[in-house]
Design an enzyme around this catalytic site. Sequence first.
Site, PDB file in Angstrom:
ATOM      1  N   CYS A   1      -2.348  -0.311   7.558  1.00 55.00           N
ATOM      2  CA  CYS A   1      -1.593   0.929   7.406  1.00 55.00           C
ATOM      3  C   CYS A   1      -1.685   1.792   8.666  1.00 55.00           C
ATOM      4  CB  CYS A   1      -2.073   1.696   6.177  1.00 55.00           C
ATOM      5  SG  CYS A   1      -1.662   0.845   4.623  1.00 55.00           S
TER       6      CYS A   1
ATOM      7  N   GLU B   1       0.910   3.909   1.759  1.00 53.02           N
ATOM      8  CA  GLU B   1       1.357   4.338   3.084  1.00 53.02           C
ATOM      9  C   GLU B   1       2.530   3.497   3.576  1.00 53.02           C
ATOM     10  OE1 GLU B   1      -1.766   3.527   2.034  1.00 53.02           O
ATOM     11  OE2 GLU B   1      -3.222   4.138   3.541  1.00 53.02           O
TER      12      GLU B   1
ATOM     13  N   HIS C   1       0.860  -1.188   0.000  1.00 48.91           N
ATOM     14  CA  HIS C   1       0.000   0.000   0.000  1.00 48.91           C
ATOM     15  C   HIS C   1       0.894   1.235   0.000  1.00 48.91           C
ATOM     16  CE1 HIS C   1      -3.781  -2.049   1.913  1.00 48.91           C
ATOM     17  NE2 HIS C   1      -3.195  -2.834   1.012  1.00 48.91           N
TER      18      HIS C   1
END
Length: 151
Positions: A88, A57, A55
């Site tokens: 995250c 992040e 992801h």
Amino acid sequence: MNMPDSQWMRIALDEARAAADRGEVPVGAVLVSGTGVELARTGNRIEETSDPTAHAEILAIRKAAADAGSPRLTGSVLYVTLEPCAMCAQAISLARVGRVVFAAYDPKGGGVEHGARVFSHTTCHHVPEVVGGLMETEAGELLKDFFRERR
């Protein structure tokens, strides 16, 4: 350089668009030091890397922590185009990110204002300041357009 939140979010939106161009869900992130220096910018790379944890992040936190030589990014600010998921959010807490600014809310997969609400648990070691909804419409349209094209 100290810039307004909206300028950092525009950079995150550019990263989200680049992710969409690569066939990834259009989520972008920019991590900035407490003094306003850009530490990392990226978008989702899940499909490209065959890594479900890739992801935006997570990738930004990994890069900034590696560059800093420290797992703690105290005082940093994370700008992300979609509400962070629970994974995250936990990484944000563990990295000691000081502030999270996100654009679109995610009622289905979010882990900050929705779902697991990671930062609201007493067992959460570090709770950043959270600002949601900055440039929400633009980020939401980017996501809707992406998924509309795939259906």
